[in-house]
Design an enzyme around this catalytic site. Structure first.
Site, PDB file in Angstrom:
ATOM      1  N   LYS A 535      26.225 116.101  -8.354  1.00  0.00           N
ATOM      2  CA  LYS A 535      27.036 117.240  -8.807  1.00  0.00           C
ATOM      3  C   LYS A 535      27.116 117.298 -10.335  1.00  0.00           C
ATOM      4  CE  LYS A 535      29.872 117.226  -4.561  1.00  0.00           C
ATOM      5  NZ  LYS A 535      29.724 118.569  -3.957  1.00  0.00           N
ATOM      6  N   LYS A 641      35.036 130.475  -4.051  1.00  0.00           N
ATOM      7  CA  LYS A 641      36.464 130.686  -4.348  1.00  0.00           C
ATOM      8  C   LYS A 641      36.637 131.133  -5.794  1.00  0.00           C
ATOM      9  CE  LYS A 641      37.316 127.075  -1.009  1.00  0.00           C
ATOM     10  NZ  LYS A 641      37.393 125.607  -0.830  1.00  0.00           N
TER      11      LYS A 641
HETATM   12  C1  26V Z   1      28.915 112.087   5.620  1.00  0.00           C
HETATM   13  C2  26V Z   1      29.521 110.931   5.938  1.00  0.00           C
HETATM   14  C3  26V Z   1      28.683 109.751   6.095  1.00  0.00           C
HETATM   15  C4  26V Z   1      29.322 108.754   6.968  1.00  0.00           C
HETATM   16  C5  26V Z   1      30.744 108.463   6.604  1.00  0.00           C
HETATM   17  C6  26V Z   1      31.624 109.682   6.521  1.00  0.00           C
HETATM   18  C7  26V Z   1      30.909 110.894   6.112  1.00  0.00           C
HETATM   19  C8  26V Z   1      31.641 112.054   5.920  1.00  0.00           C
HETATM   20  C9  26V Z   1      31.006 113.216   5.581  1.00  0.00           C
HETATM   21  C10 26V Z   1      29.648 113.220   5.440  1.00  0.00           C
HETATM   22  C11 26V Z   1      28.894 114.462   5.154  1.00  0.00           C
HETATM   23  C12 26V Z   1      29.374 115.202   4.033  1.00  0.00           C
HETATM   24  C13 26V Z   1      28.522 116.401   3.916  1.00  0.00           C
HETATM   25  C14 26V Z   1      29.226 117.476   3.196  1.00  0.00           C
HETATM   26  O1  26V Z   1      30.431 117.468   2.976  1.00  0.00           O
HETATM   27  N1  26V Z   1      28.468 118.462   2.830  1.00  0.00           N
HETATM   28  C15 26V Z   1      29.001 119.598   2.123  1.00  0.00           C
HETATM   29  O2  26V Z   1      29.221 120.617   3.093  1.00  0.00           O
HETATM   30  C16 26V Z   1      29.759 121.767   2.506  1.00  0.00           C
HETATM   31  C17 26V Z   1      30.079 122.720   3.627  1.00  0.00           C
HETATM   32  O3  26V Z   1      28.909 123.133   4.252  1.00  0.00           O
HETATM   33  C18 26V Z   1      28.786 122.336   1.508  1.00  0.00           C
HETATM   34  O4  26V Z   1      29.370 123.465   0.907  1.00  0.00           O
HETATM   35  C19 26V Z   1      28.450 121.307   0.435  1.00  0.00           C
HETATM   36  O5  26V Z   1      27.446 121.794  -0.427  1.00  0.00           O
HETATM   37  C20 26V Z   1      27.976 120.031   1.094  1.00  0.00           C
HETATM   38  O6  26V Z   1      27.824 119.001   0.136  1.00  0.00           O
END
Ligand code: 26V
Length: 792
Positions: A535, A641
């Site tokens: 980021k 937003k």
């Molecule tokens: C991955 C993991 C890995 C294991 C442990 C817990 C955990 C929790 C979350 C994640 C995935 C996170 C992915 C994420 O937040 N992506 C975001 O999603 C948004 C909604 O689609 C998007 O706007 C962002 O660009 C993106 O980074």
């Protein structure tokens, strides 16, 4: 609803729900009494919606998500019910300030960032659109950690939003399911039967989610883990009190904490257990509800759409097959087809370290029956697509790959912005895409304009209503109607005045919180999001130092005053992100204390960024920082937003920025930097960073200052590692994009110095933001993935 009626309801709840006498009631007591009075008003449309869904036998959406980043509920509920003004008056009549009550509510922080906040916006939009839906999640006792700074360093403390009752939830002890782990699989009557070794109970906690104008409400059902084994009375009687309570304690750890690392998948057993806990309880609940008035499980896909929010609930494929075949007796292939007919999968990241994989040994120990089912799914897939290359597979190199599993078990797979969906096709699943053409679709993210514009930005919402009339909140394309007004100097002045009001409010809040005085005439330049290398908060702070250096060299050059605002948390184990936080704070300390520049440049980093802080910062922003390395940010939703709230974006061609640029037009967006293709090519040159640094004197100077300890005089070598990495391992291309970013920031100053130009740009951002309503996104899911229609 009149103020008098609401007042009577509040007093009744204070007395009979809180058990408090008014003279002794605390602010919290009043807040809970008001929340209950408001909740009563939601229950009415909630029951009506549930009855309608049953009566019409409508298809339901079941959204499975490990995260819901809700924030506060009270104000949002009052806005959607149209009760805000009534409540102001009602509470004033009781000698109370509604704002103080609203500010007393803790954020429900059951999420890390974008993915969790998206789930919360989707719940609100589904309610607004009358899309019958359940959100399923985990009722974490401790949400995302709280952040504070000690000598500039992030320190985490436990969050405890449930320390006081949550007035919005209904506990449903009667809706409980048993979820098993470990154990063995045995054949009984020719069928596989799983005998788990451990079991826990999933207890439902329901929160109604009401849509705009209270026309529809859906349920957010969060599971709490409890012990199943009866309390061990024998042990207790023997005096072994702690051991007697052990099974209960172990069970409860399942819904104790939210994992705070949203990039690094660590393969931890507890995480897999949490994922299965959510998924199994949800699927059992879905089947129970379906079988209450249907007999034929073959028709399940016509009645339920199950959406997996990332791979976290991807165990839904095997678990649904297990329930349909092992428990309900359907043949395996039939169970698989039914499951695929129900399931959809949304991918939210391409970062390889975030893609979930479990070793077959961990997976097989915790979910022995599911490992067998995964093997059968994999061989079913190989059999039916014989051309599948040998290096593909759900099971590969001793691991279970959840992305492939989710893909194969879904009838539709989607990315979250046009660029991201394209990259899902070409880089993440190219072979699966070729085998299953048309399965990957795009659904560009959106955000709810009720919370992020109507509620968070009253001055601008008021101007929009005065200009366009009522009702734009649920029909955001109507904002286009503002376009002709941007040529009108009077309208631009009103638009600027609304922004100014928000900036003054923010400056006052920051003054109270930090003691620093901000000039509301300065450009408020805001970067708020999780701290991640991709980021590039580092790019922002390096450019800030360059700007400071330039002002110092020539303080009288007519600089445009600027306030740089940062907000965000780093995962507790992410050392590089924490170092960036410390650098921002160290730079802030030096710059804010510099009498030569501090009237022209300030750096502010309020700790503990959360949804509520976003609601303060976004309406007050002039400039939105969306500067990720191209190809890395799946979509972004903060970017939307800001746009809605009349901030202009400085950004790269990444995620939904591409679509923001398309909607708003190149003249109203500060575009800079390498494209995703250029990034890939640039990385092939091992000298890319060194060349970029040597080509930019400002960047050379900045790195020199940091390396010399200008911002860490007590420990001059503090940032040697960081500076070394920029020179030698700059994977996210901070150096390569620096010069273009620095130049574009100068263009921002020029634009801001010309108010007619600036306010036209800002107003056009709002006017052209209609596409980014999550209502549009949800309509896309309903039409292309869920095959559902509105019940309204
Ligand atoms: C991955 C993991 C890995 C294991 C442990 C817990 C955990 C929790 C979350 C994640 C995935 C996170 C992915 C994420 O937040 N992506 C975001 O999603 C948004 C909604 O689609 C998007 O706007 C962002 O660009 C993106 O980074």
């Amino acid at each position: 609803m009149t103020p008098n009626l609401l007042q009577a309801d509040v007093l009744r709840h204070l007395t009979f729900t809180q058990g408090k006498d008014a003279p002794h009631a605390s602010l919290q007591d009043w807040r809970l009494a008001l929340s209950h009075a408001i909740r009563d008003r939601i229950v009415v449309p909630w029951f009506a919606a549930t009855r309608r869904t049953w009566a019409d036998d409508r298809k339901r959406v079941c959204y499975l998500s490990m995260e819901y980043l809700i924030g506060r509920v009270l104000e949002d509920a009052m806005i959607n019910l149209g009760l805000y003004d009534v409540a102001v008056e009602a509470m004033a009549g009781l000698g109370l300030d509604l704002r103080a009550l609203i500010d007393d509510e803790p954020d429900a922080a059951l999420g890390n960032g974008g993915l969790g906040r998206l789930a919360a916006c989707f719940m609100e939009s589904m309610a607004t659109l009358g899309c019958p839906a359940y959100g399923y999640g985990i009722r974490y006792e401790n949400g995302l950690f709280r952040q504070h700074f000690e000598h500039g360093r992030q320190v985490e403390t436990a969050e405890d939003w449930l320390a006081h009752v949550d007035p919005w939830e209904f506990t449903r002890p009667e809706s409980a399911y048993t979820v098993g782990f470990k154990g063995q699989v045995e054949i009984r009557d020719g069928r596989e039967v799983w005998f788990p070794e451990e079991t826990v109970t999933a207890e439902a906690h329901d929160t109604p989610v009401v849509g705009w104008q209270g026309k529809w409400a859906n349920t957010l059902r969060l599971w709490a883990a409890k012990g199943t084994a009866d309390f061990d009375l024998a042990r207790f009687n023997r005096g072994d009190y702690a051991a007697a309570a052990e099974p209960e304690t172990l069970a409860r750890t399942l819904s104790r904490v939210l994992y705070p690392d949203d990039t690094t998948h660590q393969g931890k057993e507890l995480r897999l257990k949490q994922e299965f806990f959510l998924t199994s309880a949800a699927l059992q609940d879905i089947l129970r509800r379906y079988l209450a008035n249907h007999g034929d499980l073959g028709a399940l896909p016509a009645h339920v759409a199950i959406q997996m929010n990332d791979t976290h609930p991807a165990i839904a494929g095997p678990e649904l097959i297990r329930l349909l075949s092992d428990v309900h007796g359907l043949p395996f292939d039939r169970a698989l087809e039914i499951a695929r007919g129900c399931l959809g999968f949304t991918n939210h990241t391409l970062l390889p370290e975030a893609l979930e994989k479990w070793t077959m040994s961990t997976f097989g120990t915790i979910l022995p029956r599911h490992l067998q089912i995964v093997e059968r799914i994999d061989s079913w897939h190989r059999r039916n697509w014989p051309g599948r290359p040998h290096y593909l597979g759900i099971l590969k190199h001793g691991e279970v790959r959840m992305g492939e599993l989710a893909f194969i078990m879904s009838h539709k797979v989607n990315g979250v912005s046009a660029l991201h969906s394209q990259l899902v096709k070409t880089t993440l699943f190219p072979e699966l895409d070729a085998m299953h053409p048309g399965r990957i679709v795009n659904q560009t993210n959106g955000v709810t304009p009720r919370r992020w514009l109507r509620m968070a930005n009253r001055p601008l919402a008021g101007l929009i209503t005065r200009t366009l009339g009522e009702g734009w909140e649920a029909d955001l394309d109507r904002l286009r109607g503002l376009e002709p007004h941007v040529e009108d100097a009077g309208f631009r002045a009103d638009f600027a005045a609304a922004k100014h009001e928000n900036k003054v409010a923010l400056a006052n809040w920051i003054g109270r919180e930090t003691g620093l005085a901000l000039d509301p005439h300065a450009i408020f330049d805001v970067q708020i999001k999780r701290i991640h290398e991709y980021k590039r908060q580092l790019l922002n702070i390096l450019q800030t130092v360059a700007h400071w250096h330039a002002i110092r060299a020539n303080p009288e050059a007519g600089w445009v005053p600027r306030v740089k605002i940062f907000g965000g948390k780093a995962a507790p184990g992410y050392a590089v992100a924490k170092e960036i936080i410390r650098l921002i704070n160290d730079v802030a300390e030096v710059l804010n204390a510099d009498p030569v520049t501090n009237g022209l440049l300030r750096v502010i980093y309020p700790p503990n960024y959360n949804v509520t802080m976003a609601e303060r910062l976004i309406p007050a922003a002039d400039l939105s920082e969306q500067i990720s390395t191209a190809g890395k940010e799946a979509s972004g939703t903060g970017n939307m937003k800001f746009m809605m709230n009349g901030a202009v974006t400085i950004g790269t061609l990444d995620g939904a920025n591409v679509e923001i640029l398309h909607e708003v037009g190149a003249g109203n967006f500060f575009l800079f930097g390498l494209t995703a293709d250029e990034v890939a090519r640039r990385r092939e040159d091992p000298e890319h960073a060194r060349k970029a640094i040597q080509a930019s004197q400002p960047l050379l100077d900045v790195l020199q200052m940091i390396a010399e300890g200008r911002f860490s005089p007590a420990e001059p070598e503090r940032y040697h590692g960081l500076v070394h990495r920029v020179w030698h391992h700059d994977y996210f291309l901070v150096a390569s994009d620096f010069a273009a970013y620095h130049a574009m920031q100068a263009e921002v100053d020029r634009a801001y110095a010309d108010p007619a130009r600036w306010w036209k740009m800002a107003a056009l951002n709002t006017a052209r933001s209609g596409f980014f309503s999550s209502d549009r996104t949800i309509r896309g899911y309903m039409d292309e993935i869920w095959q559902t229609t509105s019940a309204l």
